[in-house]
Scaffold this active site. Structure first.
Site, PDB file in Angstrom:
ATOM      1  N   SER A 148     -82.978  14.146 -67.610  1.00  0.00           N
ATOM      2  CA  SER A 148     -83.304  15.568 -67.546  1.00  0.00           C
ATOM      3  C   SER A 148     -82.130  16.320 -66.943  1.00  0.00           C
ATOM      4  CB  SER A 148     -84.549  15.803 -66.684  1.00  0.00           C
ATOM      5  OG  SER A 148     -84.748  17.187 -66.449  1.00  0.00           O
ATOM      6  N   TYR A 161     -88.682  14.909 -59.091  1.00  0.00           N
ATOM      7  CA  TYR A 161     -88.426  14.582 -60.490  1.00  0.00           C
ATOM      8  C   TYR A 161     -86.922  14.532 -60.761  1.00  0.00           C
ATOM      9  CZ  TYR A 161     -88.620  15.073 -65.608  1.00  0.00           C
ATOM     10  OH  TYR A 161     -88.471  14.893 -66.959  1.00  0.00           O
TER      11      TYR A 161
END
Length: 255
Positions: A148, A161
């Site tokens: 990501s 995350y």
């Protein structure tokens, strides 16, 4: 149907929705037999399988909840059971570690339990799924980790995350060096904001969508198929000289 991945066997974790599903469908169009990993949404997983088969492809659903004790071993047991027609020897050519768990909390609000869940699904599971895959993965194979932009772009509201995806990128780098002698490539693909169910609110919120688009050099929101195209390249013979890389799949976000 393309034959870029003809006679290849792939497994895509988190393959019933979003980016994972787009990758699975693309691999199948390119000729691979694809295991679609899923945890909870059996209906979506089997819908993906049926859609692939209806289009002339090969696919099977692999059920395992990741982020739980013993998940990696259970995943491969499920792969063997569901995929025996396509991978009689249990071997595969492409592993895509896509499944992950998100967190939308700043550090001050982040519970230790939630941190552990993010790392269990997003870091520990890919590590040990891949470890158990090593004797199964054919020489010249591919490992593709879905990372990501949050790993490199400051995202305080997704701190756990982002840290998990940064760990996955470090894993990619070390594993690429480790598996190079076998001709196995290992790469990360790092999407920005992609229109999946996790970002479905952007479809109805024009102002929020415009704010995201304003940061994207290519001037639009990303689609799952944008990421799938990059994964397909890395999985193909054309991607065989690329390894140990984190490939930005954000359309040029925050350049």
């Amino acid at each position: 149907m393309s034959s870029a991945l003809e006679n290849k066997v792939a497994l895509v974790t988190g393959g019933s929705h979003g980016i994972g599903r787009a990758i699975a469908e693309r691999f199948a169009r390119d000729g691979a037999a694809v295991g679609i990993g899923f945890a909870h949404d059996e209906t979506a997983a089997h819908d993906a399988v049926e859609r692939i088969r209806a289009n002339g492809g090969r696919a099977f659903a692999v059920h395992t909840e990741l982020g739980t004790d013993g998940d990696a071993a259970r995943l491969w047991e499920a792969f063997d059971e569901a995929g025996h027609e396509h991978a009689e020897d249990g071997k595969l050519d492409i592993l895509v570690n896509n499944a992950a768990k998100g967190s939308f909390a700043r550090l001050a609000e982040l519970a230790e339990e939630d941190f552990d869940k993010v790392y269990a699904a997003s870091v520990k599971a890919p590590f040990f799924i891949t470890k158990l895959a090593l004797p199964r993965l054919r020489d010249g194979g591919r490992i593709i980790n879905i990372s990501s932009l949050a790993a490199t772009l400051a995202s305080p509201q997704m701190i756990a995350y982002g840290a998990a995806k940064a760990a996955l990128d470090a894993f990619t780098l070390a594993l690429a060096k480790d598996l190079g002698p076998r001709g196995i490539t290992v790469n990360s693909v790092a999407p920005g904001v992609i229109l999946t169910r996790n970002n479905a609110s952007l479809r109805d919120n024009e102002q929020a969508a415009a704010q995201v688009v304003a940061r994207v050099a290519l001037g639009r929101l990303g689609q799952p198929e944008d990421v799938a195209g990059i994964a397909a390249f890395l999985a193909s013979d054309d991607g065989g000289w690329v390894t140990g890389q984190v490939i930005d799949a954000s359309g040029g976000t925050a350049l």
